[in-house]
Design a protein around this motif. Sequence first.
Motif, mmCIF file in Angstrom:
data_model
loop_
_atom_site.group_PDB
_atom_site.id
_atom_site.type_symbol
_atom_site.label_atom_id
_atom_site.label_comp_id
_atom_site.label_asym_id
_atom_site.label_seq_id
_atom_site.Cartn_x
_atom_site.Cartn_y
_atom_site.Cartn_z
ATOM 1 N N GLN A 91 -26.072 3.747 -2.736
ATOM 2 C CA GLN A 91 -25.411 3.466 -4.005
ATOM 3 C C GLN A 91 -24.188 4.370 -4.050
ATOM 4 O OE1 GLN A 91 -28.648 4.271 -6.728
ATOM 5 N NE2 GLN A 91 -29.311 2.137 -6.640
ATOM 6 N N PHE A 92 -23.016 3.766 -4.137
ATOM 7 C CA PHE A 92 -21.768 4.494 -3.992
ATOM 8 C C PHE A 92 -20.825 4.229 -5.159
ATOM 9 C CE2 PHE A 92 -23.346 3.156 0.184
ATOM 10 C CZ PHE A 92 -23.543 4.391 0.788
ATOM 11 N N GLU A 93 -20.198 5.288 -5.633
ATOM 12 C CA GLU A 93 -19.132 5.165 -6.626
ATOM 13 C C GLU A 93 -17.840 4.825 -5.878
ATOM 14 O OE1 GLU A 93 -19.529 5.456 -10.010
ATOM 15 O OE2 GLU A 93 -21.665 5.655 -9.584
ATOM 16 N N LEU A 94 -17.094 3.860 -6.383
ATOM 17 C CA LEU A 94 -15.849 3.440 -5.748
ATOM 18 C C LEU A 94 -14.651 4.016 -6.496
ATOM 19 C CD1 LEU A 94 -16.716 -0.298 -5.059
ATOM 20 C CD2 LEU A 94 -17.089 1.693 -3.605
ATOM 21 N N PRO A 95 -13.525 4.169 -5.796
ATOM 22 C CA PRO A 95 -12.314 4.720 -6.427
ATOM 23 C C PRO A 95 -11.617 3.660 -7.289
ATOM 24 C CG PRO A 95 -11.856 4.171 -4.147
ATOM 25 C CD PRO A 95 -13.330 3.901 -4.375
ATOM 26 N N TYR A 96 -12.186 3.409 -8.472
ATOM 27 C CA TYR A 96 -11.730 2.310 -9.328
ATOM 28 C C TYR A 96 -10.223 2.361 -9.607
ATOM 29 C CZ TYR A 96 -11.222 -0.813 -13.276
ATOM 30 O OH TYR A 96 -10.795 -1.810 -14.101
ATOM 31 N N ASP A 97 -9.700 3.517 -9.999
ATOM 32 C CA ASP A 97 -8.269 3.598 -10.324
ATOM 33 C C ASP A 97 -7.404 3.249 -9.120
ATOM 34 O OD1 ASP A 97 -8.846 4.283 -12.944
ATOM 35 O OD2 ASP A 97 -8.699 6.444 -12.567
ATOM 36 N N LYS A 98 -7.814 3.677 -7.935
ATOM 37 C CA LYS A 98 -7.081 3.339 -6.714
ATOM 38 C C LYS A 98 -7.137 1.837 -6.449
ATOM 39 C CE LYS A 98 -6.878 4.353 -1.773
ATOM 40 N NZ LYS A 98 -7.448 5.154 -0.680
ATOM 41 N N LEU A 99 -8.301 1.215 -6.688
ATOM 42 C CA LEU A 99 -8.439 -0.229 -6.488
ATOM 43 C C LEU A 99 -7.499 -0.995 -7.419
ATOM 44 C CD1 LEU A 99 -12.325 -0.536 -6.180
ATOM 45 C CD2 LEU A 99 -10.635 -0.447 -4.324
ATOM 46 N N VAL A 100 -7.477 -0.612 -8.697
ATOM 47 C CA VAL A 100 -6.584 -1.278 -9.660
ATOM 48 C C VAL A 100 -5.137 -1.113 -9.222
ATOM 49 C CG1 VAL A 100 -5.721 -1.235 -12.035
ATOM 50 C CG2 VAL A 100 -8.187 -1.089 -11.597
ATOM 51 N N GLU A 101 -4.778 0.097 -8.806
ATOM 52 C CA GLU A 101 -3.404 0.359 -8.370
ATOM 53 C C GLU A 101 -3.018 -0.527 -7.178
ATOM 54 O OE1 GLU A 101 -1.355 4.047 -6.100
ATOM 55 O OE2 GLU A 101 -2.385 4.565 -7.974
ATOM 56 N N LEU A 102 -3.909 -0.642 -6.195
ATOM 57 C CA LEU A 102 -3.615 -1.474 -5.027
ATOM 58 C C LEU A 102 -3.534 -2.959 -5.374
ATOM 59 C CD1 LEU A 102 -5.745 0.334 -2.314
ATOM 60 C CD2 LEU A 102 -3.258 0.074 -2.330
ATOM 61 N N PHE A 103 -4.479 -3.445 -6.185
ATOM 62 C CA PHE A 103 -4.421 -4.853 -6.584
ATOM 63 C C PHE A 103 -3.144 -5.145 -7.363
ATOM 64 C CE2 PHE A 103 -8.692 -5.558 -5.137
ATOM 65 C CZ PHE A 103 -8.810 -6.937 -5.016
ATOM 66 N N GLN A 104 -2.781 -4.244 -8.274
ATOM 67 C CA GLN A 104 -1.557 -4.465 -9.057
ATOM 68 C C GLN A 104 -0.324 -4.403 -8.166
ATOM 69 O OE1 GLN A 104 -1.490 -5.401 -12.423
ATOM 70 N NE2 GLN A 104 0.542 -5.949 -11.699
ATOM 71 N N TRP A 105 -0.296 -3.463 -7.223
ATOM 72 C CA TRP A 105 0.808 -3.386 -6.269
ATOM 73 C C TRP A 105 0.901 -4.695 -5.473
ATOM 74 C CZ3 TRP A 105 0.961 -3.730 -0.935
ATOM 75 C CH2 TRP A 105 2.184 -3.411 -0.338
ATOM 76 N N GLY A 106 -0.249 -5.247 -5.099
ATOM 77 C CA GLY A 106 -0.282 -6.497 -4.352
ATOM 78 C C GLY A 106 0.241 -7.687 -5.144
ATOM 79 N N ILE A 107 0.079 -7.654 -6.460
ATOM 80 C CA ILE A 107 0.623 -8.716 -7.309
ATOM 81 C C ILE A 107 2.129 -8.520 -7.476
ATOM 82 C CG2 ILE A 107 0.670 -9.573 -9.701
ATOM 83 C CD1 ILE A 107 -2.395 -9.160 -9.671
ATOM 84 N N ASP A 108 2.549 -7.269 -7.631
ATOM 85 C CA ASP A 108 3.967 -6.971 -7.805
ATOM 86 C C ASP A 108 4.763 -7.168 -6.520
ATOM 87 O OD1 ASP A 108 3.346 -6.294 -10.410
ATOM 88 O OD2 ASP A 108 3.323 -4.133 -10.027
ATOM 89 N N ASN A 109 4.090 -7.178 -5.363
ATOM 90 C CA ASN A 109 4.734 -7.344 -4.053
ATOM 91 C C ASN A 109 4.041 -8.467 -3.283
ATOM 92 O OD1 ASN A 109 6.578 -4.823 -3.859
ATOM 93 N ND2 ASN A 109 4.633 -4.065 -4.646
ATOM 94 N N PRO A 110 4.111 -9.694 -3.797
ATOM 95 C CA PRO A 110 3.373 -10.786 -3.158
ATOM 96 C C PRO A 110 3.963 -11.160 -1.802
ATOM 97 C CG PRO A 110 4.824 -11.657 -4.821
ATOM 98 C CD PRO A 110 4.917 -10.160 -4.918
ATOM 99 N N LYS A 111 3.142 -11.830 -1.012
ATOM 100 C CA LYS A 111 3.546 -12.335 0.294
ATOM 101 C C LYS A 111 3.909 -13.805 0.140
ATOM 102 C CE LYS A 111 3.553 -11.592 4.794
ATOM 103 N NZ LYS A 111 4.204 -10.498 5.467
ATOM 104 N N LYS A 112 5.067 -14.197 0.656
ATOM 105 C CA LYS A 112 5.494 -15.594 0.548
ATOM 106 C C LYS A 112 4.900 -16.395 1.699
ATOM 107 C CE LYS A 112 9.398 -18.580 -0.161
ATOM 108 N NZ LYS A 112 10.835 -18.739 -0.250
ATOM 109 N N ARG A 113 4.224 -17.475 1.361
ATOM 110 C CA ARG A 113 3.663 -18.434 2.317
ATOM 111 C C ARG A 113 4.209 -19.806 1.944
ATOM 112 N NH1 ARG A 113 1.902 -15.547 6.342
ATOM 113 N NH2 ARG A 113 0.019 -14.360 5.971
#
Length: 139
Positions: free
Chosen positions: A82-104
């Motif tokens: 049972q592991f605690e995850l770095p929630y704030d880091k996850l949100v930051e990465l997901f948001q960065w991924g939305i702000d910097n999308p990949k064009k396909r």
Amino acid sequence: MTSKNEFEWSVSKSGPSKYPVEILSGTLYYKGLEQGHGISTGAVGGGWGTGHSSTTPVTKILPDRLDILFYSYLENQSYRGQFELPYDKLVELFQWGIDNPKKRGNTYLPMFSDFIIGVAPGGTVGIWLAGQDEQREVF
């Protein structure tokens, strides 16, 4: 994305080649809730950090903890963690991924969309975020 705290994501599993392991149960729990998104059970392989058997995507708040039970055939032993995850880091990465999308083609896709849960002999657990030509180890 439906709200500032919700993202679309799925879960896949990973394990080292030539060292058979099997996920018996696993859940990524939504932050602050006692419910979550299940991990596909069964044999794992294909290479460490390479996801397969992805679940159906959900649009939910990101997880803040993982509960996993798996079996190592090499050692004839089960492991539970049972592991605690770095929630704030996850949100930051997901948001960065939305702000910097990949064009396909004519479509822009968020950079991250998949949690890869890796399990290995010795009780080793790893987690990566993966998506459009991008992957980051987060746990």
